[in-house]
Design a protein around this motif. Structure first.
Motif, PDB file in Angstrom:
ATOM      1  N   ALA A  16       0.830  -1.205   0.000  1.00  0.00           N
ATOM      2  CA  ALA A  16       0.000   0.000   0.000  1.00  0.00           C
ATOM      3  C   ALA A  16       0.865   1.256   0.000  1.00  0.00           C
ATOM      4  N   GLU A  17       2.026   1.174   0.643  1.00  0.00           N
ATOM      5  CA  GLU A  17       2.936   2.325   0.681  1.00  0.00           C
ATOM      6  C   GLU A  17       3.661   2.514  -0.641  1.00  0.00           C
ATOM      7  N   MET A  18       4.122   1.415  -1.247  1.00  0.00           N
ATOM      8  CA  MET A  18       4.916   1.505  -2.468  1.00  0.00           C
ATOM      9  C   MET A  18       4.056   1.671  -3.710  1.00  0.00           C
ATOM     10  N   GLY A  19       2.853   1.074  -3.698  1.00  0.00           N
ATOM     11  CA  GLY A  19       1.973   1.181  -4.844  1.00  0.00           C
ATOM     12  C   GLY A  19       2.329   0.202  -5.949  1.00  0.00           C
ATOM     13  N   ARG A  20       3.556   0.270  -6.431  1.00  0.00           N
ATOM     14  CA  ARG A  20       4.016  -0.611  -7.503  1.00  0.00           C
ATOM     15  C   ARG A  20       5.482  -0.937  -7.262  1.00  0.00           C
ATOM     16  N   ALA A  21       5.811  -2.204  -7.262  1.00  0.00           N
ATOM     17  CA  ALA A  21       7.195  -2.597  -6.998  1.00  0.00           C
ATOM     18  C   ALA A  21       7.413  -4.022  -7.454  1.00  0.00           C
ATOM     19  N   ALA A  22       8.677  -4.373  -7.689  1.00  0.00           N
ATOM     20  CA  ALA A  22       9.044  -5.743  -8.031  1.00  0.00           C
ATOM     21  C   ALA A  22       8.997  -6.603  -6.768  1.00  0.00           C
ATOM     22  N   VAL A  23       8.691  -7.887  -6.967  1.00  0.00           N
ATOM     23  CA  VAL A  23       8.561  -8.789  -5.823  1.00  0.00           C
ATOM     24  C   VAL A  23       9.862  -8.862  -5.034  1.00  0.00           C
ATOM     25  N   LEU A  49      -8.669  -9.447  -2.993  1.00  0.00           N
ATOM     26  CA  LEU A  49      -8.123  -8.128  -2.710  1.00  0.00           C
ATOM     27  C   LEU A  49      -7.750  -7.413  -4.013  1.00  0.00           C
ATOM     28  N   PRO A  50      -7.814  -6.086  -4.035  1.00  0.00           N
ATOM     29  CA  PRO A  50      -7.435  -5.327  -5.243  1.00  0.00           C
ATOM     30  C   PRO A  50      -5.920  -5.320  -5.423  1.00  0.00           C
ATOM     31  N   LEU A  51      -5.372  -6.471  -5.756  1.00  0.00           N
ATOM     32  CA  LEU A  51      -3.927  -6.672  -5.833  1.00  0.00           C
ATOM     33  C   LEU A  51      -3.607  -7.499  -7.068  1.00  0.00           C
ATOM     34  N   LEU A  52      -2.689  -7.018  -7.888  1.00  0.00           N
ATOM     35  CA  LEU A  52      -2.281  -7.727  -9.099  1.00  0.00           C
ATOM     36  C   LEU A  52      -0.808  -8.082  -9.000  1.00  0.00           C
ATOM     37  N   VAL A  53      -0.509  -9.365  -9.152  1.00  0.00           N
ATOM     38  CA  VAL A  53       0.876  -9.842  -9.127  1.00  0.00           C
ATOM     39  C   VAL A  53       1.256 -10.241 -10.544  1.00  0.00           C
ATOM     40  N   GLY A  54       2.262  -9.588 -11.115  1.00  0.00           N
ATOM     41  CA  GLY A  54       2.623  -9.848 -12.504  1.00  0.00           C
ATOM     42  C   GLY A  54       4.094 -10.169 -12.661  1.00  0.00           C
ATOM     43  N   VAL A  55       4.507 -10.257 -13.917  1.00  0.00           N
ATOM     44  CA  VAL A  55       5.903 -10.518 -14.227  1.00  0.00           C
ATOM     45  C   VAL A  55       6.276  -9.683 -15.449  1.00  0.00           C
ATOM     46  N   GLU A  56       7.516  -9.219 -15.479  1.00  0.00           N
ATOM     47  CA  GLU A  56       7.996  -8.405 -16.585  1.00  0.00           C
ATOM     48  C   GLU A  56       9.399  -8.878 -16.955  1.00  0.00           C
ATOM     49  N   CYS A  57       9.687  -8.893 -18.248  1.00  0.00           N
ATOM     50  CA  CYS A  57      10.989  -9.398 -18.675  1.00  0.00           C
ATOM     51  C   CYS A  57      11.424  -8.711 -19.959  1.00  0.00           C
ATOM     52  N   ASP A  58      12.647  -8.964 -20.340  1.00  0.00           N
ATOM     53  CA  ASP A  58      13.173  -8.560 -21.637  1.00  0.00           C
ATOM     54  C   ASP A  58      12.980  -9.761 -22.562  1.00  0.00           C
ATOM     55  N   ASP A 154      17.268   3.079  -9.869  1.00  0.00           N
ATOM     56  CA  ASP A 154      16.216   2.521 -10.717  1.00  0.00           C
ATOM     57  C   ASP A 154      14.922   3.292 -10.502  1.00  0.00           C
ATOM     58  N   SER A 155      14.185   3.523 -11.591  1.00  0.00           N
ATOM     59  CA  SER A 155      12.905   4.218 -11.500  1.00  0.00           C
ATOM     60  C   SER A 155      11.822   3.251 -11.049  1.00  0.00           C
ATOM     61  N   LEU A 156      10.620   3.768 -10.787  1.00  0.00           N
ATOM     62  CA  LEU A 156       9.510   2.920 -10.381  1.00  0.00           C
ATOM     63  C   LEU A 156       9.108   1.960 -11.496  1.00  0.00           C
ATOM     64  N   GLU A 157       9.355   2.365 -12.750  1.00  0.00           N
ATOM     65  CA  GLU A 157       9.027   1.507 -13.885  1.00  0.00           C
ATOM     66  C   GLU A 157      10.101   0.465 -14.156  1.00  0.00           C
ATOM     67  N   GLY A 158      11.256   0.587 -13.488  1.00  0.00           N
ATOM     68  CA  GLY A 158      12.343  -0.361 -13.696  1.00  0.00           C
ATOM     69  C   GLY A 158      13.442   0.136 -14.600  1.00  0.00           C
ATOM     70  N   ALA A 159      13.383   1.406 -15.028  1.00  0.00           N
ATOM     71  CA  ALA A 159      14.443   1.962 -15.860  1.00  0.00           C
ATOM     72  C   ALA A 159      15.702   2.173 -15.021  1.00  0.00           C
ATOM     73  N   HIS A 160      16.852   1.772 -15.571  1.00  0.00           N
ATOM     74  CA  HIS A 160      18.124   1.948 -14.866  1.00  0.00           C
ATOM     75  C   HIS A 160      18.711   3.297 -15.257  1.00  0.00           C
ATOM     76  N   VAL A 266      13.364   8.829  -6.282  1.00  0.00           N
ATOM     77  CA  VAL A 266      12.411   8.452  -7.308  1.00  0.00           C
ATOM     78  C   VAL A 266      10.984   8.754  -6.862  1.00  0.00           C
ATOM     79  N   ARG A 267      10.802   8.959  -5.555  1.00  0.00           N
ATOM     80  CA  ARG A 267       9.490   9.322  -5.011  1.00  0.00           C
ATOM     81  C   ARG A 267       9.696  10.383  -3.942  1.00  0.00           C
ATOM     82  N   SER A 268       8.595  10.846  -3.343  1.00  0.00           N
ATOM     83  CA  SER A 268       8.691  11.967  -2.407  1.00  0.00           C
ATOM     84  C   SER A 268       9.455  11.621  -1.139  1.00  0.00           C
TER      85      SER A 268
END
Length: 281
Positions: A16-23, A49-58, A154-160, A266-268
């Protein structure tokens, strides 16, 4: 009402604090095994719960890794079969511990190999590499530096990102007044020049100096002023992969205030990606 599982409660509070983050970031913040954190989050997500667990890759990187394993023949994935589902307090729809049977994997057809590779290690660790190659030592990333230093985050979106504190002009009253602005009695202007390089394949879609602040000798922070100088262009929103963008940030503060640091986040709030440059007198 049944009390929530303490571990689940900590997980949900952090999410809830981070909003979006890698596992693996969530697990690191809580000192957990990433696999346990992932299993718990998936269970909580399935409970409604309003929670989505996903995966992201190259995708290209994954395809290359598989191709390098000799037409998939040497790949040995994590053994499948029954695996435990962690209890999730009142969010769990069943009662008592239970197991969910996992899908049985079918090995890829391949020619016999005299020395098969070892299983790949857990994701997000130094062992996440081909098993026939030694694991690379973890890279030490510095979060502190001085004027002129380039620090990485690293940004919240994962950009280095690589961010350089190029210059601090203090005082910068002449630049401020030359742009047509006026300082009140007892105020001074400071101009900070930074450059941000996107070293990843993910776009950085935020303003580079959104949370760039000055830190005073007393520990207080000074946020940027809503002004732009014609002689010192400000940052623009977004930095595409492989690009470098520079800009200037203006601050207005009391004349007597002593600035000791420039801080980027990257955040406040301050987090693991916060960068700090020391400003010498």
């Amino acid at each position: 009402m049944v009390a929530p599982d303490p571990v689940d409660a900590r997980l949900l509070a952090l999410i809830a604090e981070m909003g979006r983050a890698a596992v693996h970031e969530v697990a690191a913040r809580l000192g957990m095994d990433p696999r346990e954190a992932a299993a718990r989050l998936i269970t909580l997500s399935g409970s409604g719960l309003p929670l989505l667990v996903g995966v992201e890759c190259d995708p290209n990187g994954i395809r290359k890794a598989l191709a390098n394993s000799v037409a998939y023949g040497n790949y040995q994935g994590t053994p499948s079969g029954p695996y435990p589902v962690y209890q999730s307090g009142p969010y769990q729809t069943g009662s008592g511990p239970h197991h969910v049977p996992g899908p049985q994997s079918t090995p890829f057809p391949a020619q016999p190999q005299p020395q098969p590779m070892q299983t790949w290690g857990p994701p997000q660790t130094a062992d996440w590499a081909r098993g026939d190659q030694p694991a690379a030592p973890p890279k030490v990333v510095s979060r502190t530096g001085k004027i002129g230093s380039t620090l990485e985050a690293d940004s919240l979106e994962g950009a280095h990102l690589a961010i350089q504190l190029v210059e601090v002009v203090d005082p910068a009253d002449f630049l401020f007044t030359a742009a047509g602005y006026k300082l009140a009695e007892g105020e001074r202007a400071v101009v900070v020049h930074t450059e941000l390089t996107n070293r990843s394949q993910i776009a950085f879609n935020s303003l580079p100096d959104m949370y760039l602040v000055l830190v005073t000798k007393t520990g207080e922070t000074v946020t940027k002023a809503p002004v732009s100088l014609s002689s010192r262009p400000s940052h623009k929103i977004g930095v595409q992969p492989g690009e470098t963008a520079g800009g200037h940030t203006v601050y207005v503060l009391p004349e007597e205030t002593v600035v000791t640091q420039v801080r980027w986040s990257v955040r406040s709030e301050v987090d693991v990606n916060t960068l700090v440059w020391t400003v010498e007198d």
